[in-house]
Design a protein around this motif. Structure first.
Motif, PDB file in Angstrom:
ATOM      1  N   GLY A 242       0.819  -1.208   0.000  1.00  0.00           N
ATOM      2  CA  GLY A 242       0.000   0.000   0.000  1.00  0.00           C
ATOM      3  C   GLY A 242       0.852   1.257   0.000  1.00  0.00           C
ATOM      4  N   ARG A 246       0.756   1.228  -4.087  1.00  0.00           N
ATOM      5  CA  ARG A 246      -0.598   1.696  -4.396  1.00  0.00           C
ATOM      6  C   ARG A 246      -0.854   3.134  -3.987  1.00  0.00           C
ATOM      7  N   ASP A 250      -2.425   4.302  -7.445  1.00  0.00           N
ATOM      8  CA  ASP A 250      -3.882   4.515  -7.443  1.00  0.00           C
ATOM      9  C   ASP A 250      -4.269   5.955  -7.782  1.00  0.00           C
ATOM     10  N   TYR A 257      -7.083   7.652  -3.661  1.00  0.00           N
ATOM     11  CA  TYR A 257      -6.122   7.053  -2.733  1.00  0.00           C
ATOM     12  C   TYR A 257      -6.713   5.751  -2.212  1.00  0.00           C
ATOM     13  N   PRO A 258      -5.881   4.733  -1.998  1.00  0.00           N
ATOM     14  CA  PRO A 258      -6.405   3.451  -1.537  1.00  0.00           C
ATOM     15  C   PRO A 258      -7.007   3.569  -0.130  1.00  0.00           C
TER      16      PRO A 258
END
Ligand code: PNW
Length: 458
Positions: A242, A246, A250, A257-258
């Motif tokens: 993350g 990501r 993302d 945003y994750p």
């Protein structure tokens, strides 16, 4: 191993960055960047090394262009020193500074080498840091103006642009762990810096689009895997994936945003710095995504223990994650060598973030190079590059839209917090002997690879 051919048109180049090679820190109107300040702060960089002289590339441009020509590079990725072309980070251009990059670009074009320009490879003008740096929203606007200045000056001869190099490093190592300039250690600032870097990217993409031009971005991505199949290890891998991958992929490629990363960071920040419209700017279409790949993170949830290779601050909200050493071969950076991880990263991005052309904008390794009888026999680097180039071909065969590869690095240089104690170059730089350039065995090997468009049998 069997010989391998690259797909038609596969671009093979090499990369560098301004502060790592140029030197000439106070020449022709350049003002200090955060890396000048940081490297001159005792205890921040190994041996107290600085980029004051570096490889003196600024004064050895012709010699270095000739070396690039000898290698047969199809492309050369370099970065511009912001404070050289716009001293202080605001206002009009510095013609003398721009002249250096015009000579560089023209020299590349004369040799048939495609220039790939990175606008920001970590060297924020110190004045902008003094005004708050990347945790402050205005810095994104300053970056947009700088991008326009670059396009005005070089847009007639550069067509391949990238806004940021590795915003994870700028934000998390710069503002949260403090391993890199400006050396601040405030996790909330690290995440705010992340957003403002990406916002600066988005504003630059928009300004370029208004001018009929395009610009990509370069992210450093990792393969991440759990040590065991336990739920705790799976959660550790999710967290590190993350933050490393990501948190950047993302917003740029999906416009959000994750959620799980926002949740992990809840005690640190509420993401209140995100304003309406920001994510639409950040996620505008890109001509390409640049990926820098070096290694894999294997993690366990059995912490808390310090990561073996960075201070915990690089991974906010992940205090219980332990970075596992598997005992596999490593480079001189202590980074595990993991070419299959590159296939994994490329096929993952192709699957989860489809329809953007990909380039490996950096890949390479530091090893303990020995200069003997005027030569450097870096068989370990040849093996590293060979394995990772094979991984690129494998990823293409698996359907990844990978279009090219840049080796890091053209020449030995200032390796950030490690100073000159780590060497990544295909060309050896003898800092003790008048900056003499000595192509290592890997340079000759890479020239053969480029010339033949493929990899030889081992
Ligand atoms: C990248 N980390 O840096 C940079 O883009 C280059 O300037 C640098 O020389 C090269 O890789 C080798 O280090 C990184 O700690 C520095 O995760 C540190 C990390 C990652 C990339």
């Amino acid at each position: 191993m069997s010989p391998v051919q690259f797909p038609p048109g596969f671009l093979l180049g090499a990369a560098t960055a301004a502060y790592q090679i140029e030197g000439a820190a106070a020449v022709d109107g350049r003002t200090p960047s955060i890396w000048d300040t940081f490297s001159k702060t005792p205890g921040k960089v190994r041996e107290g090394h600085t980029g004051d002289v570096a490889c003196d590339h600024y004064h050895r441009l012709d010699e270095d262009l000739a070396l690039m020509g000898d290698l047969g590079l199809a492309a050369y990725r370099f970065s511009v020193s912001w404070s050289r072309v716009q001293p202080g980070g605001r206002g009009g251009p510095n013609a003398q500074g721009l002249d250096f990059y015009k000579r560089l670009v023209d020299g590349l074009l004369e040799r048939g080498i495609e220039p790939w320009l990175t606008m920001y490879h970590w060297d924020l003008p110190q004045e902008l840091e003094d005004a708050g740096g990347w945790p402050v929203r205005d810095t994104a606007q300053r970056f947009r103006d700088y991008a326009v200045l670059l396009h005005d000056a070089l847009g007639d001869r550069v067509s391949r642009w990238s806004t940021l190099n590795e915003p994870w490093c700028s934000a998390l190592l710069g503002y949260s762990s403090g391993d890199h300039a400006p050396g601040r250690q405030e996790p909330a600032d690290g995440i705010a810096a992340t957003h403002h870097l990406l916002l600066g990217h988005g504003l630059a993409v928009q300004a370029f689009q208004e001018r009929g031009a395009t610009t990509g971005i370069t992210l450093n991505l990792y393969a991440v895997s759990p040590e065991t199949s336990s739920a705790a290890d799976a959660d550790a891998a999710r967290r590190i994936d993350g933050l490393a991958n990501r948190l950047f992929l993302d917003p740029v490629l999906k416009g959000s945003y994750p959620e799980d990363v926002k949740e992990d960071l809840r005690e640190i920040t509420d993401f209140g710095f995100v304003q309406d419209g920001d994510l639409a700017l950040i996620s505008q279409p890109l001509p390409f995504l640049g990926i820098n790949y070096y290694s894999r993170h294997v993690v366990s949830g059995a912490g808390p223990v310090e990561p073996y290779w960075r201070k915990p601050g690089a991974w906010p909200g992940s205090g219980n994650v332990r970075f596992v050493e598997r005992g596999v071969p490593k480079t001189a950076m202590n980074w595990e060598i993991d070419a299959p991880g590159l296939v994994e990263v490329l096929t993952r991005v192709a699957r989860e973030y489809p329809s953007v052309p990909l380039y490996i904008t950096e890949n390479g390794a530091a090893f303990d190079d020995k200069l003997a009888d005027g030569a450097v026999d870096d068989a370990d680097r040849v093996a590293y590059l060979d394995a990772h180039l094979r991984a690129c071909v494998e990823a293409v065969e698996a359907g990844a839209p990978l279009r090219g590869y840049f080796a890091w690095s053209l020449m030995d240089n200032f390796e950030w917090a490690w100073g000159y104690t780590r060497r990544f170059g295909m060309i050896y730089v003898d800092y003790e002997d008048g900056q003499r350039r000595i192509p290592k065995r890997s340079a000759g090997w890479y020239a053969d690879v480029i010339r033949s468009g493929g990899l030889p049998a081992e």
